[in-house]
Design a protein around this motif. Sequence first.
Motif, short mmCIF file in Angstrom:
data_model
loop_
_atom_site.label_atom_id
_atom_site.label_comp_id
_atom_site.label_asym_id
_atom_site.label_seq_id
_atom_site.Cartn_x
_atom_site.Cartn_y
_atom_site.Cartn_z
N TRP A 56 0.85 -1.19 0.00
CA TRP A 56 0.00 0.00 0.00
C TRP A 56 0.89 1.24 0.00
CZ3 TRP A 56 -5.38 -0.24 0.00
CH2 TRP A 56 -6.05 0.99 0.12
N ASP A 57 0.73 2.09 -1.02
CA ASP A 57 1.51 3.32 -1.16
C ASP A 57 3.01 3.01 -1.09
OD1 ASP A 57 -0.73 4.84 -1.54
OD2 ASP A 57 -0.82 5.60 0.51
N ALA A 58 3.46 2.26 -2.08
CA ALA A 58 4.83 1.76 -2.10
C ALA A 58 5.86 2.86 -2.29
CB ALA A 58 4.98 0.71 -3.21
N VAL A 59 5.53 3.88 -3.08
CA VAL A 59 6.53 4.91 -3.39
C VAL A 59 6.93 5.67 -2.12
CG1 VAL A 59 6.96 7.06 -4.65
CG2 VAL A 59 5.85 5.13 -5.79
N ARG A 60 5.97 6.17 -1.38
CA ARG A 60 6.29 6.87 -0.14
C ARG A 60 6.73 5.89 0.94
NH1 ARG A 60 7.61 11.74 0.66
NH2 ARG A 60 6.58 11.80 2.69
N GLY A 61 6.19 4.67 0.91
CA GLY A 61 6.53 3.69 1.95
C GLY A 61 7.91 3.10 1.81
N GLY A 62 8.42 3.04 0.58
CA GLY A 62 9.79 2.53 0.40
C GLY A 62 9.93 1.58 -0.76
N LEU A 63 10.55 2.04 -1.84
CA LEU A 63 10.78 1.17 -2.99
C LEU A 63 11.92 0.18 -2.73
CD1 LEU A 63 10.35 3.74 -5.90
CD2 LEU A 63 8.73 1.97 -5.16
N GLN A 64 12.90 0.58 -1.96
CA GLN A 64 13.93 -0.38 -1.57
C GLN A 64 13.33 -1.48 -0.69
OE1 GLN A 64 17.39 1.58 0.17
NE2 GLN A 64 17.11 3.36 -1.17
N ALA A 65 12.41 -1.09 0.17
CA ALA A 65 11.74 -2.07 1.02
C ALA A 65 10.90 -3.02 0.17
CB ALA A 65 10.86 -1.36 2.04
N HIS A 66 10.30 -2.51 -0.90
CA HIS A 66 9.53 -3.38 -1.79
C HIS A 66 10.42 -4.50 -2.32
CE1 HIS A 66 6.28 -4.29 -4.68
NE2 HIS A 66 7.29 -4.66 -5.47
N ALA A 67 11.65 -4.16 -2.68
CA ALA A 67 12.57 -5.17 -3.17
C ALA A 67 12.90 -6.19 -2.09
CB ALA A 67 13.85 -4.51 -3.69
N LEU A 68 13.02 -5.74 -0.84
CA LEU A 68 13.32 -6.66 0.25
C LEU A 68 12.19 -7.66 0.48
CD1 LEU A 68 14.91 -4.24 2.89
CD2 LEU A 68 16.10 -5.91 1.47
N VAL A 69 10.95 -7.16 0.51
CA VAL A 69 9.81 -8.05 0.73
C VAL A 69 9.62 -8.98 -0.46
CG1 VAL A 69 7.34 -8.15 1.24
CG2 VAL A 69 8.73 -6.32 2.22
N SER A 70 9.80 -8.46 -1.67
CA SER A 70 9.67 -9.30 -2.86
C SER A 70 10.70 -10.41 -2.86
CB SER A 70 9.81 -8.44 -4.12
OG SER A 70 8.77 -7.49 -4.22
N ALA A 71 11.93 -10.11 -2.41
CA ALA A 71 12.97 -11.13 -2.35
C ALA A 71 12.65 -12.18 -1.30
CB ALA A 71 14.32 -10.47 -2.06
N ARG A 72 11.99 -11.77 -0.22
CA ARG A 72 11.62 -12.74 0.81
C ARG A 72 10.51 -13.68 0.31
NH1 ARG A 72 11.79 -13.15 6.62
NH2 ARG A 72 13.07 -11.27 6.75
N TYR A 73 9.61 -13.13 -0.52
CA TYR A 73 8.49 -13.93 -1.04
C TYR A 73 8.52 -13.90 -2.57
CZ TYR A 73 6.88 -13.18 3.76
OH TYR A 73 6.78 -13.12 5.13
N CYS A 78 2.00 -10.09 -6.25
CA CYS A 78 2.06 -8.78 -5.60
C CYS A 78 1.09 -7.80 -6.26
CB CYS A 78 3.47 -8.21 -5.66
SG CYS A 78 3.62 -6.57 -4.92
N GLN A 79 0.35 -7.09 -5.42
CA GLN A 79 -0.54 -6.02 -5.85
C GLN A 79 -0.03 -4.72 -5.25
OE1 GLN A 79 -3.47 -6.79 -7.60
NE2 GLN A 79 -4.31 -4.73 -7.77
N VAL A 80 0.16 -3.70 -6.09
CA VAL A 80 0.64 -2.40 -5.61
C VAL A 80 -0.50 -1.40 -5.74
CG1 VAL A 80 2.25 -0.51 -6.00
CG2 VAL A 80 3.03 -2.87 -6.24
N GLN A 81 -0.89 -0.82 -4.61
CA GLN A 81 -1.94 0.17 -4.59
C GLN A 81 -1.36 1.52 -4.19
OE1 GLN A 81 -4.70 1.14 -5.43
NE2 GLN A 81 -5.40 2.69 -3.99
N GLU A 82 -1.41 2.46 -5.14
CA GLU A 82 -0.99 3.84 -4.86
C GLU A 82 -2.23 4.71 -4.80
OE1 GLU A 82 1.76 5.16 -4.06
OE2 GLU A 82 3.21 3.55 -4.44
N SER A 83 -2.48 5.31 -3.65
CA SER A 83 -3.68 6.11 -3.47
C SER A 83 -3.50 7.55 -3.95
CB SER A 83 -4.13 6.10 -2.00
OG SER A 83 -3.06 6.49 -1.15
N ALA A 84 -2.28 7.92 -4.36
CA ALA A 84 -2.02 9.26 -4.93
C ALA A 84 -1.60 9.08 -6.38
CB ALA A 84 -0.93 9.97 -4.14
#
Length: 308
Positions: A56-73, A78-84
């Motif tokens: 949820w809101d990956a850009v402000r939440g952390g794109l590097q973190a997205h890579a970390l979670v994606s690598a774990r799973y 994956c569904q990315v929801q950007e509310s802005a």
Amino acid sequence: MSSPSRERPPTIDPVAAARWHAAAPAVSPWLHEEVARRMQERLQWLRQAPASWCHWDAVRGGLQAHALVSARYPKARCQVQESALHCARVAHQALRRPWWNPARWTAASPQFGMPADASVQMLWANMALHTASDPLALIAQWQRALGVDGCLMFSCLGPDSLRELHALHAAMGWPPAGHAFTDMHDWGDMLLQAGFADPVMDMERITLTFATPERLVQELRELGRNLHPQRFAALRGRRWHAQFHQALSERLADPAQGGRLALTFEIIYGHAFKPVLRARVDARSTIALQDLRAMLHQGDRPPAPARR
């Protein structure tokens, strides 16, 4: 059940919050990335890897973190929801893999848009909740997106954040430096009110130091805005900014940090699960289709053991 005053932080101006959400820089602030890195370490508590998850809101939440979670799973959908809207464009550019990328052979590109009800097994929301003008409504959205036994993982700022800045404004006789942040126990109450079970909350404090007042103010502008209804309503003049920077230099200098300017951030981490729906049988009852399917699927299975 929480009182109505707990459902909406009383010091957030909804118009200002909506304006900030629509105009926040489409980047991942350093603090958000660091908090997300620490939060992903808590995924070891999950006993089963999710087959699908929503960022949820990956850009402000952390794109590097997205890579970390994606690598774990790596096998999870994956569904990315950007509310802005302006962040949605950045997310598409940053996360969608081109057809020639070899990674497409091992993991599919994320899907974009609002997740369907009960469609994901984990929802990841980093540093989004403390600027929501109606946090209970946002939590309810997350709850609907999760399937039965799905897990919500989130983080946000806590009430001890920016205490040095609040003390400075009070000492100078200025309006509040920012809106009040919600306590982790109140977040737990709201999770229960929204239909979650087994909420687990914890917190830590992170101290950031800055060499100059200008660098400190730049960091604050990237992180958020003052959403307090009683904030100073007009533009500040050059004289006030000079006075503000001088006060920062004098009051926030920490001898233990070599005289650098120090700011405290309280970080709240939380996770909770969506339980099996227990329908109350009345003479006439209405049950959502996806919830009915989940109930039928569960059947008479014994309850799952408590999570730790």
